[in-house]
Scaffold this motif. Structure first.
Motif, PDB file in Angstrom:
ATOM      1  N   ASN A 101       0.826  -1.199   0.000  1.00  0.00           N
ATOM      2  CA  ASN A 101       0.000   0.000   0.000  1.00  0.00           C
ATOM      3  C   ASN A 101       0.864   1.254   0.000  1.00  0.00           C
ATOM      4  OD1 ASN A 101       0.716   0.629   2.786  1.00  0.00           O
ATOM      5  ND2 ASN A 101      -0.557  -1.138   3.314  1.00  0.00           N
ATOM      6  N   ASN A 102       0.172   2.389  -0.035  1.00  0.00           N
ATOM      7  CA  ASN A 102       0.879   3.654  -0.155  1.00  0.00           C
ATOM      8  C   ASN A 102       1.611   4.083   1.111  1.00  0.00           C
ATOM      9  OD1 ASN A 102      -0.038   3.791  -2.728  1.00  0.00           O
ATOM     10  ND2 ASN A 102      -1.329   5.588  -2.471  1.00  0.00           N
ATOM     11  N   LEU A 144       3.349  15.946  -1.201  1.00  0.00           N
ATOM     12  CA  LEU A 144       2.852  14.863  -2.060  1.00  0.00           C
ATOM     13  C   LEU A 144       1.457  14.424  -1.618  1.00  0.00           C
ATOM     14  CD1 LEU A 144       5.975  12.545  -2.520  1.00  0.00           C
ATOM     15  CD2 LEU A 144       4.849  13.909  -4.289  1.00  0.00           C
ATOM     16  N   SER A 145       0.542  14.361  -2.587  1.00  0.00           N
ATOM     17  CA  SER A 145      -0.842  13.971  -2.301  1.00  0.00           C
ATOM     18  C   SER A 145      -1.021  12.462  -2.431  1.00  0.00           C
ATOM     19  CB  SER A 145      -1.786  14.677  -3.269  1.00  0.00           C
ATOM     20  OG  SER A 145      -1.577  14.188  -4.594  1.00  0.00           O
ATOM     21  N   ASP A 146      -2.169  11.969  -1.996  1.00  0.00           N
ATOM     22  CA  ASP A 146      -2.473  10.545  -2.171  1.00  0.00           C
ATOM     23  C   ASP A 146      -2.501  10.178  -3.649  1.00  0.00           C
ATOM     24  OD1 ASP A 146      -2.626  10.176   0.543  1.00  0.00           O
ATOM     25  OD2 ASP A 146      -4.823  10.265   0.636  1.00  0.00           O
ATOM     26  N   ALA A 147      -3.015  11.094  -4.468  1.00  0.00           N
ATOM     27  CA  ALA A 147      -3.072  10.833  -5.909  1.00  0.00           C
ATOM     28  C   ALA A 147      -1.663  10.683  -6.482  1.00  0.00           C
ATOM     29  CB  ALA A 147      -3.818  11.955  -6.621  1.00  0.00           C
ATOM     30  N   GLN A 148      -0.738  11.486  -6.017  1.00  0.00           N
ATOM     31  CA  GLN A 148       0.643  11.373  -6.490  1.00  0.00           C
ATOM     32  C   GLN A 148       1.286  10.079  -5.997  1.00  0.00           C
ATOM     33  OE1 GLN A 148       1.491  15.379  -4.995  1.00  0.00           O
ATOM     34  NE2 GLN A 148       2.492  15.838  -6.945  1.00  0.00           N
ATOM     35  N   ASP A 195      -0.308   7.369  -5.507  1.00  0.00           N
ATOM     36  CA  ASP A 195      -0.903   6.356  -6.381  1.00  0.00           C
ATOM     37  C   ASP A 195      -0.144   6.271  -7.702  1.00  0.00           C
ATOM     38  OD1 ASP A 195      -2.868   5.687  -4.558  1.00  0.00           O
ATOM     39  OD2 ASP A 195      -4.404   6.986  -5.460  1.00  0.00           O
ATOM     40  N   GLN A 196       0.293   7.418  -8.221  1.00  0.00           N
ATOM     41  CA  GLN A 196       1.071   7.419  -9.461  1.00  0.00           C
ATOM     42  C   GLN A 196       2.404   6.691  -9.269  1.00  0.00           C
ATOM     43  OE1 GLN A 196       0.882  11.762 -10.123  1.00  0.00           O
ATOM     44  NE2 GLN A 196       0.026  11.313 -12.139  1.00  0.00           N
ATOM     45  N   PHE A 197       3.044   6.929  -8.123  1.00  0.00           N
ATOM     46  CA  PHE A 197       4.295   6.209  -7.844  1.00  0.00           C
ATOM     47  C   PHE A 197       4.054   4.705  -7.775  1.00  0.00           C
ATOM     48  CE2 PHE A 197       6.104  10.299  -6.360  1.00  0.00           C
ATOM     49  CZ  PHE A 197       7.348  10.206  -6.959  1.00  0.00           C
ATOM     50  N   MET A 198       2.932   4.303  -7.172  1.00  0.00           N
ATOM     51  CA  MET A 198       2.618   2.881  -7.071  1.00  0.00           C
ATOM     52  C   MET A 198       2.414   2.265  -8.448  1.00  0.00           C
ATOM     53  SD  MET A 198       2.245   0.265  -5.159  1.00  0.00           S
ATOM     54  CE  MET A 198       1.978   0.844  -3.472  1.00  0.00           C
ATOM     55  N   ARG A 199       1.670   2.961  -9.287  1.00  0.00           N
ATOM     56  CA  ARG A 199       1.420   2.441 -10.629  1.00  0.00           C
ATOM     57  C   ARG A 199       2.713   2.397 -11.441  1.00  0.00           C
ATOM     58  NH1 ARG A 199       0.126  -1.253 -13.547  1.00  0.00           N
ATOM     59  NH2 ARG A 199      -0.600  -0.808 -15.660  1.00  0.00           N
ATOM     60  N   TYR A 200       3.555   3.385 -11.264  1.00  0.00           N
ATOM     61  CA  TYR A 200       4.857   3.397 -11.933  1.00  0.00           C
ATOM     62  C   TYR A 200       5.658   2.161 -11.526  1.00  0.00           C
ATOM     63  CZ  TYR A 200       9.493   5.333 -13.287  1.00  0.00           C
ATOM     64  OH  TYR A 200      10.723   5.558 -13.830  1.00  0.00           O
ATOM     65  N   TYR A 201       5.660   1.850 -10.233  1.00  0.00           N
ATOM     66  CA  TYR A 201       6.367   0.662  -9.755  1.00  0.00           C
ATOM     67  C   TYR A 201       5.804  -0.593 -10.417  1.00  0.00           C
ATOM     68  CZ  TYR A 201       7.717  -3.266  -6.862  1.00  0.00           C
ATOM     69  OH  TYR A 201       8.184  -4.483  -6.450  1.00  0.00           O
ATOM     70  N   GLU A 202       4.485  -0.701 -10.462  1.00  0.00           N
ATOM     71  CA  GLU A 202       3.855  -1.886 -11.064  1.00  0.00           C
ATOM     72  C   GLU A 202       4.238  -2.033 -12.527  1.00  0.00           C
ATOM     73  OE1 GLU A 202      -0.181  -1.754  -8.226  1.00  0.00           O
ATOM     74  OE2 GLU A 202      -0.222  -0.993 -10.297  1.00  0.00           O
ATOM     75  N   MET A 203       4.232  -0.934 -13.265  1.00  0.00           N
ATOM     76  CA  MET A 203       4.601  -0.988 -14.680  1.00  0.00           C
ATOM     77  C   MET A 203       6.071  -1.334 -14.849  1.00  0.00           C
ATOM     78  SD  MET A 203       2.472   2.247 -16.280  1.00  0.00           S
ATOM     79  CE  MET A 203       2.815   1.756 -17.987  1.00  0.00           C
ATOM     80  N   GLY A 223      13.612   5.789 -16.491  1.00  0.00           N
ATOM     81  CA  GLY A 223      12.871   6.999 -16.145  1.00  0.00           C
ATOM     82  C   GLY A 223      13.326   7.709 -14.892  1.00  0.00           C
ATOM     83  N   PHE A 224      14.537   7.357 -14.426  1.00  0.00           N
ATOM     84  CA  PHE A 224      15.055   7.981 -13.205  1.00  0.00           C
ATOM     85  C   PHE A 224      16.174   8.961 -13.523  1.00  0.00           C
ATOM     86  CE2 PHE A 224      13.895   3.524 -12.058  1.00  0.00           C
ATOM     87  CZ  PHE A 224      12.718   3.838 -11.404  1.00  0.00           C
ATOM     88  N   PRO A 225      16.094  10.178 -13.020  1.00  0.00           N
ATOM     89  CA  PRO A 225      15.135  10.700 -12.035  1.00  0.00           C
ATOM     90  C   PRO A 225      13.907  11.393 -12.635  1.00  0.00           C
ATOM     91  CG  PRO A 225      16.849  12.323 -12.336  1.00  0.00           C
ATOM     92  CD  PRO A 225      17.200  11.141 -13.223  1.00  0.00           C
ATOM     93  N   GLY A 226      13.816  11.466 -13.970  1.00  0.00           N
ATOM     94  CA  GLY A 226      12.822  12.335 -14.605  1.00  0.00           C
ATOM     95  C   GLY A 226      11.370  12.073 -14.263  1.00  0.00           C
ATOM     96  N   ILE A 227      10.951  10.794 -14.253  1.00  0.00           N
ATOM     97  CA  ILE A 227       9.533  10.510 -13.991  1.00  0.00           C
ATOM     98  C   ILE A 227       9.159  10.812 -12.533  1.00  0.00           C
ATOM     99  CG2 ILE A 227       7.823   8.659 -13.830  1.00  0.00           C
ATOM    100  CD1 ILE A 227       8.876   7.590 -16.488  1.00  0.00           C
ATOM    101  N   PRO A 228       9.945  10.374 -11.531  1.00  0.00           N
ATOM    102  CA  PRO A 228       9.614  10.783 -10.167  1.00  0.00           C
ATOM    103  C   PRO A 228       9.563  12.306  -9.996  1.00  0.00           C
ATOM    104  CG  PRO A 228      11.123   8.942 -10.093  1.00  0.00           C
ATOM    105  CD  PRO A 228      11.037   9.367 -11.534  1.00  0.00           C
ATOM    106  N   ILE A 229      10.469  13.020 -10.645  1.00  0.00           N
ATOM    107  CA  ILE A 229      10.458  14.487 -10.552  1.00  0.00           C
ATOM    108  C   ILE A 229       9.157  15.040 -11.130  1.00  0.00           C
ATOM    109  CG2 ILE A 229      11.524  16.609 -11.421  1.00  0.00           C
ATOM    110  CD1 ILE A 229      14.238  15.114 -11.282  1.00  0.00           C
ATOM    111  N   LYS A 230       8.730  14.510 -12.259  1.00  0.00           N
ATOM    112  CA  LYS A 230       7.499  14.991 -12.891  1.00  0.00           C
ATOM    113  C   LYS A 230       6.275  14.681 -12.026  1.00  0.00           C
ATOM    114  CE  LYS A 230       4.777  16.617 -16.137  1.00  0.00           C
ATOM    115  NZ  LYS A 230       4.663  18.075 -16.378  1.00  0.00           N
ATOM    116  N   ILE A 231       6.243  13.502 -11.429  1.00  0.00           N
ATOM    117  CA  ILE A 231       5.122  13.165 -10.544  1.00  0.00           C
ATOM    118  C   ILE A 231       5.064  14.148  -9.380  1.00  0.00           C
ATOM    119  CG2 ILE A 231       4.202  11.446  -8.934  1.00  0.00           C
ATOM    120  CD1 ILE A 231       5.373   9.259 -10.750  1.00  0.00           C
TER     121      ILE A 231
END
Length: 242
Positions: A2-3, A16-20, A22-30, A83-91
């Motif tokens: 979980n988050n 960082l919000s819950d929605a963000q 969630d984006q990190f979680m989905r990124y990990y899954e992908m 995608g590191f560090p660019g995608i986490p930075i964008k999230i």
């Protein structure tokens, strides 16, 4: 899973919000799904990815605290890989205009899937570009156009600086992610930085949260234009470093 374990990222970006998350979680899954068929990362354990990839990427907030002036700054991630560090930075900083470049088409396809799935292009802009650092710089309007350029690529600082600094706007910053001990690299890069129009502005030493892993962010300010002949052709920067 979980988050809750992702809240460690708030040590760098408290808002960082819950929605963000969630984006990190989905990124990990992908990342894990795709890693089964394509080599993206040797680190797959959830907690290790959170600390060694996500938190490490977001440590750039230490630099932003000193330099983040524009409402919508631009950032280029050179040799982004998975995608590191660019995608986490964008999230974490959705107002940023983030560009990822990588030389492997399959990785760029994965990055674009993440951008689409996480809807990272909906606020500000984000794109994944299939190119080499020494080639993309020659595209119209690209040279010396980014407020920030980052890289976690495995290369010496003098080599990375030749690839990165030509992209940085005057007054902007190249931020290199390095290990805890980087004094020798900084000394070796002194000549390259002088040639390329950069100077070390600040060195941020830190320990990754939830670990004893020491890391360093080297913030290099662009003080004058880089000569047009840099970066040199593929291979030369590493074979004959400045």
């Amino acid at each position: 899973m979980n988050n809750d374990r992702l809240t460690i990222l708030k040590e760098y970006v408290p808002a960082l919000s819950d929605a963000q998350l969630d984006q990190f979680m989905r990124y990990y899954e992908m990342l894990i799904e795709t890693n089964r068929v394509m080599n993206l990362t040797a680190i797959t354990d959830f907690d290790e990815v959170v600390i060694k990839h996500f938190a490490d990427s977001l440590a750039i907030s230490l630099v932003f605290a000193d330099t983040h002036k524009k409402d919508e700054p631009s950032l280029l991630d050179v040799g982004t890989g998975a995608g590191f560090p660019g995608i986490p930075i964008k999230i974490a900083y959705p107002e940023m205009h983030v560009t990822l470049i990588d030389s492997l088409g399959k990785r760029v396809n994965f990055l674009q899937q993440v951008i689409d799935e996480l809807d990272l292009g909906s606020t500000g802009s984000m794109e994944a570009v299939h190119s080499r650092a020494e080639d993309y710089v020659h595209e119209p309007g690209i040279r010396e156009s980014f407020d920030y350029v980052t890289s976690r690529a495995v290369a010496s600082l003098n080599v990375l600086s030749e690839y990165a600094l030509p992209y940085v706007i005057k007054g902007g910053y190249f931020i290199a992610y390095k290990s805890e001990r980087s004094e020798e690299e900084m000394n070796d890069a002194a000549s390259a930085l002088k040639i390329l129009g950069g100077e070390i502005s600040k060195i941020h030493g830190f320990t990754l949260p939830g670990s004893d892993i020491g890391r360093t962010l080297i913030s290099i300010k662009k003080t004058c234009p880089s000569p047009d002949k840099y970066p040199r052709k593929a291979g030369l920067p590493s074979k004959k470093p400045l």
